[in-house]
Design a protein around this motif. Structure first.
Motif, PDB file in Angstrom:
ATOM      1  N   HIS A 184       0.804  -1.223   0.000  1.00  0.00           N
ATOM      2  CA  HIS A 184       0.000   0.000   0.000  1.00  0.00           C
ATOM      3  C   HIS A 184       0.839   1.277   0.000  1.00  0.00           C
ATOM      4  CE1 HIS A 184      -3.553  -2.390   0.365  1.00  0.00           C
ATOM      5  NE2 HIS A 184      -3.093  -2.963   1.452  1.00  0.00           N
ATOM      6  N   ILE A 185       2.146   1.144  -0.107  1.00  0.00           N
ATOM      7  CA  ILE A 185       3.006   2.332  -0.130  1.00  0.00           C
ATOM      8  C   ILE A 185       3.025   2.894  -1.544  1.00  0.00           C
ATOM      9  CG2 ILE A 185       5.354   3.207   0.148  1.00  0.00           C
ATOM     10  CD1 ILE A 185       5.754   1.052   2.314  1.00  0.00           C
ATOM     11  N   ILE A 186       2.483   4.095  -1.701  1.00  0.00           N
ATOM     12  CA  ILE A 186       2.476   4.710  -3.025  1.00  0.00           C
ATOM     13  C   ILE A 186       3.738   5.550  -3.202  1.00  0.00           C
ATOM     14  CG2 ILE A 186      -0.019   4.641  -3.290  1.00  0.00           C
ATOM     15  CD1 ILE A 186      -0.108   7.580  -2.684  1.00  0.00           C
ATOM     16  N   THR A 187       4.197   5.624  -4.430  1.00  0.00           N
ATOM     17  CA  THR A 187       5.434   6.336  -4.734  1.00  0.00           C
ATOM     18  C   THR A 187       5.192   7.662  -5.450  1.00  0.00           C
ATOM     19  OG1 THR A 187       5.656   5.065  -6.779  1.00  0.00           O
ATOM     20  CG2 THR A 187       6.802   4.224  -4.820  1.00  0.00           C
ATOM     21  N   ARG A 188       3.949   7.928  -5.786  1.00  0.00           N
ATOM     22  CA  ARG A 188       3.608   9.173  -6.471  1.00  0.00           C
ATOM     23  C   ARG A 188       2.191   9.561  -6.103  1.00  0.00           C
ATOM     24  NH1 ARG A 188       4.059   9.098 -12.896  1.00  0.00           N
ATOM     25  NH2 ARG A 188       5.743   7.660 -12.414  1.00  0.00           N
ATOM     26  N   ALA A 189       1.988  10.837  -5.771  1.00  0.00           N
ATOM     27  CA  ALA A 189       0.656  11.331  -5.426  1.00  0.00           C
ATOM     28  C   ALA A 189       0.602  12.837  -5.664  1.00  0.00           C
ATOM     29  CB  ALA A 189       0.329  11.026  -3.963  1.00  0.00           C
ATOM     30  N   LEU A 190      -0.605  13.356  -5.785  1.00  0.00           N
ATOM     31  CA  LEU A 190      -0.789  14.797  -5.922  1.00  0.00           C
ATOM     32  C   LEU A 190      -0.685  15.462  -4.553  1.00  0.00           C
ATOM     33  CD1 LEU A 190      -3.868  15.148  -8.328  1.00  0.00           C
ATOM     34  CD2 LEU A 190      -1.443  15.005  -8.903  1.00  0.00           C
ATOM     35  N   GLY A 191      -0.014  16.617  -4.517  1.00  0.00           N
ATOM     36  CA  GLY A 191       0.024  17.436  -3.320  1.00  0.00           C
ATOM     37  C   GLY A 191       1.248  17.286  -2.454  1.00  0.00           C
ATOM     38  N   ILE A 192       2.016  16.251  -2.645  1.00  0.00           N
ATOM     39  CA  ILE A 192       3.157  15.994  -1.771  1.00  0.00           C
ATOM     40  C   ILE A 192       4.338  16.909  -2.098  1.00  0.00           C
ATOM     41  CG2 ILE A 192       4.753  14.226  -0.945  1.00  0.00           C
ATOM     42  CD1 ILE A 192       1.687  13.897  -0.209  1.00  0.00           C
ATOM     43  N   ASP A 193       4.604  17.086  -3.368  1.00  0.00           N
ATOM     44  CA  ASP A 193       5.687  17.947  -3.840  1.00  0.00           C
ATOM     45  C   ASP A 193       5.093  19.018  -4.753  1.00  0.00           C
ATOM     46  OD1 ASP A 193       7.933  16.548  -2.653  1.00  0.00           O
ATOM     47  OD2 ASP A 193       7.531  14.941  -4.084  1.00  0.00           O
ATOM     48  N   PRO A 194       5.819  20.115  -4.989  1.00  0.00           N
ATOM     49  CA  PRO A 194       5.272  21.163  -5.852  1.00  0.00           C
ATOM     50  C   PRO A 194       5.077  20.718  -7.304  1.00  0.00           C
ATOM     51  CG  PRO A 194       7.291  21.910  -4.738  1.00  0.00           C
ATOM     52  CD  PRO A 194       7.085  20.479  -4.381  1.00  0.00           C
ATOM     53  N   ASP A 195       5.838  19.740  -7.751  1.00  0.00           N
ATOM     54  CA  ASP A 195       5.712  19.219  -9.112  1.00  0.00           C
ATOM     55  C   ASP A 195       5.463  17.719  -9.054  1.00  0.00           C
ATOM     56  OD1 ASP A 195       6.365  21.705 -10.536  1.00  0.00           O
ATOM     57  OD2 ASP A 195       8.377  21.412  -9.705  1.00  0.00           O
ATOM     58  N   VAL A 196       4.758  17.213 -10.065  1.00  0.00           N
ATOM     59  CA  VAL A 196       4.463  15.784 -10.109  1.00  0.00           C
ATOM     60  C   VAL A 196       4.530  15.301 -11.553  1.00  0.00           C
ATOM     61  CG1 VAL A 196       1.939  16.001 -10.377  1.00  0.00           C
ATOM     62  CG2 VAL A 196       2.898  13.992  -9.237  1.00  0.00           C
ATOM     63  N   GLN A 197       4.986  14.072 -11.712  1.00  0.00           N
ATOM     64  CA  GLN A 197       4.987  13.435 -13.035  1.00  0.00           C
ATOM     65  C   GLN A 197       3.628  12.766 -13.237  1.00  0.00           C
ATOM     66  OE1 GLN A 197       8.088  10.538 -13.623  1.00  0.00           O
ATOM     67  NE2 GLN A 197       7.159   9.788 -15.504  1.00  0.00           N
ATOM     68  N   VAL A 198       2.993  13.074 -14.346  1.00  0.00           N
ATOM     69  CA  VAL A 198       1.673  12.528 -14.671  1.00  0.00           C
ATOM     70  C   VAL A 198       1.839  11.543 -15.813  1.00  0.00           C
ATOM     71  CG1 VAL A 198      -0.660  13.081 -15.465  1.00  0.00           C
ATOM     72  CG2 VAL A 198       0.570  14.706 -13.997  1.00  0.00           C
ATOM     73  N   ASP A 199       1.423  10.299 -15.617  1.00  0.00           N
ATOM     74  CA  ASP A 199       1.397   9.342 -16.725  1.00  0.00           C
ATOM     75  C   ASP A 199       0.217   9.689 -17.606  1.00  0.00           C
ATOM     76  OD1 ASP A 199       3.544   8.056 -15.576  1.00  0.00           O
ATOM     77  OD2 ASP A 199       2.483   6.177 -15.170  1.00  0.00           O
ATOM     78  N   ALA A 200       0.437   9.762 -18.916  1.00  0.00           N
ATOM     79  CA  ALA A 200      -0.646  10.094 -19.845  1.00  0.00           C
ATOM     80  C   ALA A 200      -0.389   9.453 -21.198  1.00  0.00           C
ATOM     81  CB  ALA A 200      -0.734  11.622 -20.016  1.00  0.00           C
ATOM     82  N   TRP A 201      -1.469   9.026 -21.833  1.00  0.00           N
ATOM     83  CA  TRP A 201      -1.385   8.481 -23.175  1.00  0.00           C
ATOM     84  C   TRP A 201      -2.765   8.546 -23.805  1.00  0.00           C
ATOM     85  CZ3 TRP A 201      -1.507   5.802 -18.731  1.00  0.00           C
ATOM     86  CH2 TRP A 201      -2.470   4.818 -18.592  1.00  0.00           C
ATOM     87  N   GLU A 202      -2.806   8.290 -25.113  1.00  0.00           N
ATOM     88  CA  GLU A 202      -4.075   8.304 -25.840  1.00  0.00           C
ATOM     89  C   GLU A 202      -4.363   6.919 -26.405  1.00  0.00           C
ATOM     90  OE1 GLU A 202      -4.072  11.247 -28.934  1.00  0.00           O
ATOM     91  OE2 GLU A 202      -3.643  12.873 -27.522  1.00  0.00           O
ATOM     92  N   ALA A 203      -5.650   6.688 -26.616  1.00  0.00           N
ATOM     93  CA  ALA A 203      -6.103   5.443 -27.229  1.00  0.00           C
ATOM     94  C   ALA A 203      -7.246   5.772 -28.169  1.00  0.00           C
ATOM     95  CB  ALA A 203      -6.571   4.463 -26.143  1.00  0.00           C
ATOM     96  N   PRO A 204      -7.437   4.957 -29.180  1.00  0.00           N
ATOM     97  CA  PRO A 204      -8.601   5.180 -30.048  1.00  0.00           C
ATOM     98  C   PRO A 204      -9.878   5.055 -29.225  1.00  0.00           C
ATOM     99  CG  PRO A 204      -7.151   3.472 -30.952  1.00  0.00           C
ATOM    100  CD  PRO A 204      -6.646   3.802 -29.591  1.00  0.00           C
ATOM    101  N   ALA A 205     -10.878   5.843 -29.588  1.00  0.00           N
ATOM    102  CA  ALA A 205     -12.141   5.785 -28.862  1.00  0.00           C
ATOM    103  C   ALA A 205     -12.865   4.479 -29.150  1.00  0.00           C
ATOM    104  CB  ALA A 205     -13.003   6.977 -29.244  1.00  0.00           C
TER     105      ALA A 205
END
Length: 179
Positions: free
Chosen positions: A158-179
């Motif tokens: 349950h230990i997360i390594t990335r979350a919003l709000g913890i640091d001033p900057d965050v890496q966001v995983d993002a990608w696209e897929a066909p609808a």
């Protein structure tokens, strides 16, 4: 394009307060899960989704890049509020979302995630997770140090390594897929 979607949250077995927030405002669908055991997880999840909605839904164009920017703005909003208010120090949330975006004149689906909130796709009756958890054990699995089965019962699962709000900057995983 017509999307069929479902969203669900659950307080779980350990907490008295559900720290989840849900957003379903076309063309954006997202879930934020406040970090249990930390201060004001329910506040962090609400700030995340209200910021993403404001920045993305009301934007002139809906692109994957504008969705990522909205999530990054949410991170900054949570972090800034946490720093400014002693009672909110350390608050954070995970987030995952899907949005209809336009690329080269066609509609596509953009997917984003930070943390261990998950997005799934159901296709031909098969449920498939399409996001990657940002957790300590998922990193161990990716490195080949433990198996996926071992990860399910690992004491640090349950230990997360990335979350919003913890640091001033965050890496966001993002990608696209066909609808």
């Amino acid at each position: 394009m017509e999307l069929r979607f479902g969203m669900a949250t659950d307080v779980g077995r350990l907490r008295a307060v559900n720290e989840d927030s849900i957003l379903a405002v076309a063309p954006l669908f997202a879930v934020a899960d406040g970090m249990g055991g930390h201060a004001a997880g329910e506040v962090a999840s609400q700030v995340a989704l209200s910021t993403v909605e404001e920045r993305f839904v009301d934007a002139d164009t809906h692109t994957t890049e504008s969705l990522v920017q909205a999530v990054q703005a949410a991170n900054r909003a949570i972090h800034d509020r946490s720093v400014a208010d002693l009672h909110l120090r350390g608050m954070g949330t995970t987030i995952t979302g899907v949005a209809v975006v336009e690329r080269d004149g066609s509609e596509r689906l953009a997917v984003v995630n930070v943390g261990d909130s998950r997005t799934y796709v159901v296709q031909d009756g098969i449920l498939q997770q399409i996001t990657r958890d940002h957790t300590y054990v998922e990193d161990l699995v990716a490195a080949g140090e433990i198996t996926a089965d071992e990860a399910r019962f690992h004491p640090r699962r349950h230990i997360i390594t990335r979350a919003l709000g913890i640091d001033p900057d965050v890496q966001v995983d993002a990608w696209e897929a066909p609808a």
